[in-house]
Design a protein around this motif. Structure first.
Motif, PDB file in Angstrom:
ATOM      1  N   ASN A  63       0.817  -1.218   0.000  1.00 20.71           N
ATOM      2  CA  ASN A  63       0.000   0.000   0.000  1.00 20.71           C
ATOM      3  C   ASN A  63       0.849   1.266   0.000  1.00 20.71           C
ATOM      4  OD1 ASN A  63       0.638  -0.934   2.694  1.00 20.71           O
ATOM      5  ND2 ASN A  63      -0.593   0.748   3.487  1.00 20.71           N
TER       6      ASN A  63
ATOM      7  N   ASN B  98       0.446   6.709   0.473  1.00 16.82           N
ATOM      8  CA  ASN B  98      -0.721   5.844   0.268  1.00 16.82           C
ATOM      9  C   ASN B  98      -1.685   6.305  -0.814  1.00 16.82           C
ATOM     10  OD1 ASN B  98      -0.866   5.530   3.865  1.00 16.82           O
ATOM     11  ND2 ASN B  98       0.132   4.146   2.426  1.00 16.82           N
TER      12      ASN B  98
ATOM     13  N   TYR C  44      -1.932   4.078  -3.942  1.00 16.62           N
ATOM     14  CA  TYR C  44      -2.625   2.828  -3.630  1.00 16.62           C
ATOM     15  C   TYR C  44      -4.135   3.056  -3.549  1.00 16.62           C
ATOM     16  CZ  TYR C  44      -4.112  -1.348  -1.128  1.00 16.62           C
ATOM     17  OH  TYR C  44      -4.771  -2.497  -0.760  1.00 16.62           O
TER      18      TYR C  44
END
Length: 328
Positions: free
Chosen positions: A141, A147, A150
């Motif tokens: 991730n 993040n 992701y």
């Protein structure tokens, strides 16, 4: 001696046109959980009804009722069993439930809070870097140290579209979260309902003010703590233990159940300046508007052809994205 089965469901109310079946579930000597339906679902109309029922029960000023904890489809009633029997409490809740015959008549008191957000700030990036170094090297991730990419992969859209969806709707607080002062915020517009899995395993550190999403819910971290939501930015303080700032004089928590937040983009420097003006100078002015949700109007918006068409198109993108996004 014959062993008897213990049923935690003490009573029920049948499903009708305005609600699911209501379950009255024993949750300890001094706790009763009221739950809508036997299957998990996340539908804001359940929360609107729970808020309305909650207010009506509190208005009774029942001797022995200590507090309530409303959520997306449940409400936990904390009571003193020496002063208020669970059967009497159930009876009082049933009376209120039967009096509310139409969800469209509900008006939810709901403050609208405008919160600044800085995308990909340095502090949340430090939390992600610490996670990769100390907890899970090569975490799928974490892409390019963060993040957001992701999150985009999980939803079949671009990073810019993720940001637009966060900014493009109001986020409704169904109730207090798992950490002091937190809240579970759901998108009012289903076309903005991004969904992501949580960290596996969780982080050991997250900075105050971090903004993340787990499943369909956004959470703003009130204090430095661990955490498992995918991080995408940072906002301003929503909790103050010292209660020095005038906004926190009566309570260290910013959020109330049924609040809505709307994010607007700023720089990281702006966020850091506001932290200084909240915690030290205590002169920052929060933008909070007293407001209401007219449930009939919201349902008309939610069920409109344009909104439902956009939501279904986005859900199809998400469905395809889950086939290729890295698994946690």
């Amino acid at each position: 001696m014959e062993q008897k089965n213990y049923d935690v469901i003490l009573d029920t109310l049948p499903e009708n046109e305005s609600r699911l079946e209501v379950l009255f579930r024993q949750a300890g000597d001094g706790f009763l959980q009221v739950e809508y339906g036997r299957e998990q679902r996340a539908n804001l109309q359940d929360s609107f009804r729970i808020q309305a029922i909650n207010d009506l029960v509190l208005a009774k000023n029942l001797n022995g009722l200590i507090e309530t904890v409303p959520g997306i489809r449940t409400n936990m009633f904390h009571f003193d069993p020496a002063a208020l029997s669970v059967r009497k409490l159930i009876g009082e809740i049933k009376e209120v439930e039967d009096s509310l015959t139409s969800i469209e008549d509900i008006v939810v008191e709901s403050r609208l809070i405008s919160l600044p957000i800085a995308w990909e700030d340095s502090e949340t990036k430090k939390a992600v870097a610490k996670y990769v170094k100390e907890v899970r090297p090569g975490a799928p991730n974490v892409i390019n140290g963060y993040n957001l990419e992701y999150m985009a992969l999980c939803n079949g859209i671009s990073v810019e579209e993720i940001k637009n969806k966060v900014l493009g709707t109001e986020w409704y607080n169904s109730g207090g979260g798992f950490w002091p002062g937190g809240g579970f915020f759901w998108p009012m517009d289903p076309r903005c309902a991004i969904v992501v899995p949580k960290y596996n395993p969780p982080r050991t550190w997250t900075p105050e003010g971090a903004v993340g999403i787990g499943g369909p819910c956004i959470f703003t971290y009130t204090t430095p703590t661990g955490g498992g939501y995918q991080l995408f930015g940072r906002t301003i303080p929503t909790f103050q233990f010292s209660q020095k700032h005038p906004l926190f004089k009566d309570s260290p928590f910013l959020y109330k159940s049924a609040d809505r937040i709307r994010f607007f983009e700023v720089t990281e420097k702006d966020i850091l300046d506001i932290f200084e003006h909240v915690h030290n100078k205590t002169d920052y002015q929060y933008e909070i508007k007293e407001d209401q949700i007219l449930v009939k109007d919201y349902l008309n918006f939610y069920n409109s052809e344009e909104v439902q068409k956009g939501a279904k198109e986005f859900q199809e993108k998400q469905k395809e994205a889950t086939k290729t996004a890295p698994r946690l």
